[in-house]
Write a protein that holds these residues in place. Structure first.
Motif, PDB file in Angstrom:
ATOM      1  N   TRP A   3      -9.656  91.210 -75.157  1.00 34.66           N
ATOM      2  CA  TRP A   3     -10.524  90.573 -74.171  1.00 34.66           C
ATOM      3  C   TRP A   3     -11.565  89.676 -74.837  1.00 34.66           C
ATOM      4  N   VAL A   4     -11.149  88.912 -75.791  1.00 34.52           N
ATOM      5  CA  VAL A   4     -12.056  88.034 -76.525  1.00 34.52           C
ATOM      6  C   VAL A   4     -11.554  86.590 -76.417  1.00 34.52           C
ATOM      7  N   ILE A   5     -12.491  85.682 -76.153  1.00 37.83           N
ATOM      8  CA  ILE A   5     -12.175  84.246 -76.163  1.00 37.83           C
ATOM      9  C   ILE A   5     -12.429  83.740 -77.575  1.00 37.83           C
ATOM     10  N   ARG A   6     -11.371  83.356 -78.236  1.00 40.59           N
ATOM     11  CA  ARG A   6     -11.468  82.938 -79.635  1.00 40.59           C
ATOM     12  C   ARG A   6     -11.427  81.432 -79.824  1.00 40.59           C
TER      13      ARG A   6
ATOM     14  N   SER B  77     -16.289  70.887 -75.088  1.00 40.64           N
ATOM     15  CA  SER B  77     -17.312  70.827 -76.132  1.00 40.64           C
ATOM     16  C   SER B  77     -18.715  71.030 -75.572  1.00 40.64           C
ATOM     17  N   LEU B  78     -18.896  70.851 -74.278  1.00 38.36           N
ATOM     18  CA  LEU B  78     -20.210  71.008 -73.663  1.00 38.36           C
ATOM     19  C   LEU B  78     -20.483  72.442 -73.210  1.00 38.36           C
ATOM     20  N   LEU B  79     -19.482  73.296 -73.257  1.00 42.32           N
ATOM     21  CA  LEU B  79     -19.662  74.671 -72.791  1.00 42.32           C
ATOM     22  C   LEU B  79     -20.473  75.472 -73.804  1.00 42.32           C
ATOM     23  N   PRO B  80     -21.486  76.198 -73.357  1.00 46.31           N
ATOM     24  CA  PRO B  80     -22.329  76.988 -74.271  1.00 46.31           C
ATOM     25  C   PRO B  80     -21.687  78.331 -74.615  1.00 46.31           C
ATOM     26  N   ILE B  81     -20.535  78.286 -75.285  1.00 44.87           N
ATOM     27  CA  ILE B  81     -19.809  79.509 -75.630  1.00 44.87           C
ATOM     28  C   ILE B  81     -19.673  79.585 -77.150  1.00 44.87           C
ATOM     29  N   PRO B  82     -20.309  80.553 -77.793  1.00 45.39           N
ATOM     30  CA  PRO B  82     -20.093  80.760 -79.231  1.00 45.39           C
ATOM     31  C   PRO B  82     -18.797  81.546 -79.447  1.00 45.39           C
ATOM     32  N   TYR B  83     -17.854  80.941 -80.129  1.00 42.78           N
ATOM     33  CA  TYR B  83     -16.567  81.606 -80.372  1.00 42.78           C
ATOM     34  C   TYR B  83     -16.623  82.379 -81.692  1.00 42.78           C
TER      35      TYR B  83
ATOM     36  N   SER C 211     -16.823  87.864 -76.325  1.00 41.53           N
ATOM     37  CA  SER C 211     -16.208  88.809 -75.407  1.00 41.53           C
ATOM     38  C   SER C 211     -16.153  88.207 -74.010  1.00 41.53           C
ATOM     39  N   LEU C 212     -15.014  88.372 -73.364  1.00 41.90           N
ATOM     40  CA  LEU C 212     -14.837  87.815 -72.031  1.00 41.90           C
ATOM     41  C   LEU C 212     -15.849  88.383 -71.047  1.00 41.90           C
ATOM     42  N   PHE C 213     -16.246  89.651 -71.247  1.00 41.76           N
ATOM     43  CA  PHE C 213     -17.144  90.303 -70.308  1.00 41.76           C
ATOM     44  C   PHE C 213     -18.617  90.006 -70.604  1.00 41.76           C
ATOM     45  N   ARG C 214     -18.883  89.352 -71.717  1.00 43.48           N
ATOM     46  CA  ARG C 214     -20.258  88.972 -72.021  1.00 43.48           C
ATOM     47  C   ARG C 214     -20.550  87.533 -71.630  1.00 43.48           C
ATOM     48  N   VAL C 215     -19.539  86.817 -71.232  1.00 39.29           N
ATOM     49  CA  VAL C 215     -19.727  85.438 -70.784  1.00 39.29           C
ATOM     50  C   VAL C 215     -20.438  85.453 -69.428  1.00 39.29           C
ATOM     51  N   GLU C 216     -21.418  84.569 -69.264  1.00 40.76           N
ATOM     52  CA  GLU C 216     -22.162  84.453 -68.012  1.00 40.76           C
ATOM     53  C   GLU C 216     -21.719  83.186 -67.270  1.00 40.76           C
ATOM     54  N   PRO C 217     -20.848  83.319 -66.275  1.00 39.29           N
ATOM     55  CA  PRO C 217     -20.314  82.140 -65.567  1.00 39.29           C
ATOM     56  C   PRO C 217     -21.391  81.245 -64.960  1.00 39.29           C
ATOM     57  N   GLN C 218     -22.429  81.834 -64.358  1.00 35.79           N
ATOM     58  CA  GLN C 218     -23.461  81.017 -63.725  1.00 35.79           C
ATOM     59  C   GLN C 218     -24.248  80.209 -64.755  1.00 35.79           C
ATOM     60  N   ALA C 219     -24.531  80.808 -65.900  1.00 33.37           N
ATOM     61  CA  ALA C 219     -25.254  80.087 -66.947  1.00 33.37           C
ATOM     62  C   ALA C 219     -24.417  78.924 -67.476  1.00 33.37           C
ATOM     63  N   ILE C 220     -23.119  79.149 -67.625  1.00 31.28           N
ATOM     64  CA  ILE C 220     -22.229  78.078 -68.086  1.00 31.28           C
ATOM     65  C   ILE C 220     -22.204  76.942 -67.073  1.00 31.28           C
ATOM     66  N   ALA C 221     -22.127  77.275 -65.792  1.00 32.11           N
ATOM     67  CA  ALA C 221     -22.088  76.253 -64.746  1.00 32.11           C
ATOM     68  C   ALA C 221     -23.366  75.427 -64.740  1.00 32.11           C
ATOM     69  N   ARG C 222     -24.518  76.092 -64.868  1.00 26.66           N
ATOM     70  CA  ARG C 222     -25.792  75.363 -64.852  1.00 26.66           C
ATOM     71  C   ARG C 222     -25.900  74.399 -66.035  1.00 26.66           C
ATOM     72  N   GLU C 223     -25.515  74.852 -67.209  1.00 25.89           N
ATOM     73  CA  GLU C 223     -25.651  73.992 -68.392  1.00 25.89           C
ATOM     74  C   GLU C 223     -24.677  72.827 -68.351  1.00 25.89           C
ATOM     75  N   LEU C 224     -23.480  73.064 -67.817  1.00 30.03           N
ATOM     76  CA  LEU C 224     -22.504  71.986 -67.735  1.00 30.03           C
ATOM     77  C   LEU C 224     -22.981  70.910 -66.766  1.00 30.03           C
ATOM     78  N   GLN C 225     -23.587  71.316 -65.643  1.00 25.13           N
ATOM     79  CA  GLN C 225     -24.116  70.343 -64.693  1.00 25.13           C
ATOM     80  C   GLN C 225     -25.284  69.559 -65.285  1.00 25.13           C
ATOM     81  N   ALA C 226     -26.041  70.207 -66.170  1.00 24.29           N
ATOM     82  CA  ALA C 226     -27.190  69.528 -66.786  1.00 24.29           C
ATOM     83  C   ALA C 226     -26.758  68.510 -67.832  1.00 24.29           C
ATOM     84  N   LYS C 227     -25.608  68.705 -68.445  1.00 26.27           N
ATOM     85  CA  LYS C 227     -25.165  67.837 -69.535  1.00 26.27           C
ATOM     86  C   LYS C 227     -24.204  66.749 -69.095  1.00 26.27           C
ATOM     87  N   ALA C 228     -23.523  66.939 -67.969  1.00 26.63           N
ATOM     88  CA  ALA C 228     -22.494  65.991 -67.552  1.00 26.63           C
ATOM     89  C   ALA C 228     -22.688  65.616 -66.085  1.00 26.63           C
TER      90      ALA C 228
END
Length: 282
Positions: free
Chosen positions: A54-57, A77-83, A86-103
């Motif tokens: 369950w890890v995004i590598r 490349s704009l997604l704030p995901i450090p590879y 863990s899939l369960f530690r990813v915060e979907p809402q935080a990713i969505a907010r940052e992507l909207q702020a950058k693009a």
């Protein structure tokens, strides 16, 4: 008689106390099982989250959907995901907010995918439909690049030009140019653009909205004055479409502008013939 009643009462009290003790034991056991179940479930989730399965590598484990303008590689490349992550530690809402702020993106939905492990990112881009220009002076000679204040989407949202060019240097800019203060035409832009694109096939390359009382269109038939934008705009476009025969007229090159402010009596402003000007004829 009295001793018999007292004996019965003591017996009933003893039975009641025994039943109460049994109920307390049952409730205690039930509470204990609940606690154990919750602890076991929590431990199971933590254990599952730490499993290598369950890890995004890699960025390739993030599937991008709905994009038409911004490349998939750029969005990843704009997604704030450090590879790895863990899939369960990813915060979907935080990713969505940052992507909207950058693009230039209107909506983002991020969801987890268990099999195979990864993320699904659904985006709705803000597609630019026109270049907003705030240049002063003659609109036909205003420099687009130097005076451009941003890009407009179909809803009138003004977006910085750099936000697009920094993401994709090969971005093809819209052909339509709008000159004027975006604050003055933003309330009308959505309806105006819809009528312009869904109406008769009149080619408009420029809209001069610096004077809201007289909006000027640069078309394949020349400059067209429509007055203040109003409910008659669709009719003005249909009238302009019927005037295409003017291009076949011998004096077409002398047309300065077409005036459609009064649809009951449209007029054509023309320059004087050169020979009349030279001879001084009024």
């Amino acid at each position: 008689m009295t001793s018999s009643i007292a004996s019965v009462s003591r017996t009933e009290l003893a039975q009641r106390r025994q039943k109460l003790r049994q109920r307390r034991r049952i409730r205690f056991l039930q509470s204990s099982w609940r606690v154990l179940a919750i602890c076991g479930l929590t431990a199971g989730v933590v254990w599952a989250a730490t499993l290598p399965t369950w890890v995004i590598r890699r960025p390739e484990q993030v599937r991008i959907e709905g994009n038409h303008l911004i490349p998939v590689r750029t969005l990843r490349s704009l997604l704030p995901i450090p590879y790895p992550q863990s899939l369960f530690r990813v915060e979907p809402q935080a990713i969505a907010r940052e992507l909207q702020a950058k693009a230039p993106i209107a909506e983002v939905i991020v969801s987890r995918q268990l099999f195979p492990p990864g993320l699904i990112v659904q985006v709705k881009e803000r597609l630019p439909v026109a270049i907003a220009v705030t240049a002063e002076g003659n609109p036909s000679t205003a420099g687009v690049t130097a005076a451009a204040s941003g890009l407009l989407d179909e809803n009138g949202m003004l977006m910085p030009l750099e936000r697009y060019t920094s993401l994709d240097q090969s971005l093809k800019l819209p052909a339509l140019k709008v000159i004027g203060n975006p604050q003055s035409y933003r309330p009308s832009w959505s309806k105006f653009y819809r009528e312009l694109t869904q109406g008769p096939p009149v080619k408009v390359s420029e809209v001069d909205w610096r004077n809201p009382a007289n909006v000027i269109l640069k078309t394949d038939l020349g400059m067209v004055h429509i007055g203040a934008y109003s409910a008659q705009f669709s009719s003005q476009l249909r009238t302009l479409d019927r005037m295409r025969k003017l291009s076949a007229h011998s004096s077409f090159s002398r047309i300065t502008y077409i005036d459609l402010r009064n649809l009951d009596a449209p007029t054509v402003q023309m320059t004087k013939p050169k020979d009349l000007v030279k001879s001084g004829t009024p």
